[in-house]
Design an enzyme around this catalytic site. Structure first.
Site, PDB file in Angstrom:
ATOM      1  N   ASP A   1      -2.868   2.672  -6.045  1.00 56.92           N
ATOM      2  CA  ASP A   1      -1.818   2.738  -5.026  1.00 56.92           C
ATOM      3  C   ASP A   1      -1.684   1.460  -4.201  1.00 56.92           C
ATOM      4  OD1 ASP A   1      -4.272   3.088  -3.771  1.00 56.92           O
ATOM      5  OD2 ASP A   1      -3.468   4.428  -2.232  1.00 56.92           O
ATOM      6  N   GLU A   2      -2.285   0.356  -4.679  1.00 62.57           N
ATOM      7  CA  GLU A   2      -2.230  -0.897  -3.917  1.00 62.57           C
ATOM      8  C   GLU A   2      -2.011  -2.083  -4.862  1.00 62.57           C
ATOM      9  OE1 GLU A   2      -5.394  -0.044  -0.293  1.00 62.57           O
ATOM     10  OE2 GLU A   2      -6.132  -0.832  -2.208  1.00 62.57           O
TER      11      GLU A   2
ATOM     12  N   ASP B   1       0.858  -1.185   0.000  1.00 59.00           N
ATOM     13  CA  ASP B   1       0.000   0.000   0.000  1.00 59.00           C
ATOM     14  C   ASP B   1       0.895   1.236   0.000  1.00 59.00           C
ATOM     15  OD1 ASP B   1      -1.784   2.044   0.434  1.00 59.00           O
ATOM     16  OD2 ASP B   1      -2.748   1.146   2.177  1.00 59.00           O
TER      17      ASP B   1
END
Length: 425
Positions: free
Chosen positions: A111-112, A16
């Protein structure tokens, strides 16, 4: 990928990126480092903060705050307009780093990502060291200001939970020996995927804490959740396998934008924004070679009112302007029947168009009343030309505007369009 069966080895990593949009801006602009930064679609005082930096979060700036409110809370806040192209490029570079460790990398959002090392256990004896190396490689190969939190666990759900526990730059491992200690201090809503409504449903049935959830029988959880979801919660919390990495096709597509103060003043610009949302969905459906059978339109206003409409299409549709015309007809009829102000008015805050219930293009039946074959073939040819020579080389008349209001922005949700050619997820 669905693996059902007892599995207790911590071989799944959830990566993350911390304050990703703001960190990307700080990466390319040295002046912004160590300063509170707020990424916004628009930087007017009515703009919405969509990504505060780590420094801004520490001073109380939160996602969704209006920019003028955030500036009052944090006078030193530096607002920055969103740069979607930049974030996509950083995202792709990070995924490239992760795929150096294993091909089993599943981007979950901009973003992960999940890094599944289950098939690479002979290569990696120490998963903790792998996580440390991932952090190091992102800093050295992508950007020295980029930080990530990583959770390690036997399944993606618990790995995601671990990544949320210590931010920024955290590293947490969850195993059968440590899970109870992890869960005992958490609330139900701290678990990924459990919102207020689900938490209330569980609490009404006597499941008050994450530990209660873990030790509830699968039969009880099925009854409480009234679906297979209850069984999935049991598997996730009791190391019963993997249920969150199953690859699947799109179930829906959404295009949504916040409306700026200047756009709200012009009915023409609001209409243009609606057209652009529909054309965005057309492009996505073209890429996936599907037609939709249902479309919804919704908008929110600054006085907390909402408007929404759901249209079940008599025939599958893919053409963006056809969707636009249907939506316009529906809310103009609503305005006429209810004698109300225009749906697209000066108090509108955001608008969204979504499409559902997809059908493969090759299965779309011929219409008895209208031959759309030539139109569909032409649309496909147009996108093939755009893909080969650039999106601005061939355009519809509706796309030719001197000052287009539609801004290229990206959210934290699905990023499948970036990876469909490499790794459909």
């Amino acid at each position: 990928m669905k693996r059902i069966g007892q599995y207790t080895k911590p071989t799944v990593l959830f990566v993350d990126m911390n304050s990703f949009f703001a960190s990307c801006e700080q990466q390319v602009n040295f002046y912004l480092r160590d300063r509170p930064v707020a990424v916004c679609v628009y930087t007017g005082k009515q703009g919405c903060v969509i990504a505060p930096s780590v420094e801004a979060k520490r001073l109380g700036v939160k996602l969704g705050m209006r920019l003028d409110e955030a500036m009052q809370l944090c006078p030193g806040l530096v607002p920055v307009e969103i740069n979607s192209k930049r974030y996509r490029e950083f995202h792709v570079a990070i995924i490239d780093v992760l795929r150096q460790f294993t091909p089993d990398v599943f981007p979950k959002s901009i973003d992960e990502a999940v890094v599944d090392l289950t098939r690479c256990q002979l290569m990696y004896k120490d998963v903790w060291q792998v996580a440390l190396q991932i952090k190091s490689d992102i800093r050295t190969k992508v950007g020295d200001w980029l930080r990530c939190s990583i959770g390690i666990a036997p399944n993606a759900f618990l790995a995601k939970l671990g990544s949320d526990l210590h931010k920024p730059d955290g590293l947490v491992m969850i195993t059968p020996e440590t899970i109870d200690d992890v869960l005992k201090d958490l609330h139900l809503t701290d678990l990924p995927g459990i919102g207020q409504r689900m938490a209330k449903r569980l609490q009404d049935q006597g499941i008050l804490t994450p530990l209660n959830l873990r030790y509830a029988s699968p039969e009880r959880l099925r009854a409480v959740c009234k679906s297979i979801i209850g069984w999935h919660w049991h598997l996730r919390l009791n190391f019963g396998g993997e249920v969150d990495l199953e690859t699947s096709a799109y179930k829906s597509m959404q295009a949504m934008r916040t409306v700026s103060a200047s756009q709200r003043q012009s009915p023409e610009q609001l209409d243009e924004l609606l057209q652009s949302l529909c054309l965005t969905l057309e492009r996505r459906m073209m890429k996936q070679d599907v037609f939709c059978q249902e479309v919804t339109f919704s908008c929110r206003y600054h006085d907390s009112r909402n408007y929404g409409d759901e249209i079940k299409l008599p025939e599958p549709r893919q053409d963006g302007m056809e969707l636009y015309n249907l939506i316009r007809q529906r809310f103009e009829r609503f305005q006429h029947v209810n004698r109300c102000e225009p749906i697209l008015n000066r108090s509108i805050r955001s608008m969204s168009v979504s499409v559902f219930r997809f059908i493969p293009a090759q299965l779309v039946p011929f219409s008895l009343f209208e031959d759309n074959t030539r139109k569909n073939t032409l649309r496909k040819a147009v996108y093939e030309v755009k893909a080969k020579f650039g999106s601005d080389k061939l355009m519809r008349a509706t796309e030719l505007r001197d000052n287009p209001v539609f801004r290229d922005v990206i959210g934290f949700g699905s990023i499948k369009d970036l990876h469909d050619d490499q790794n459909p997820f």
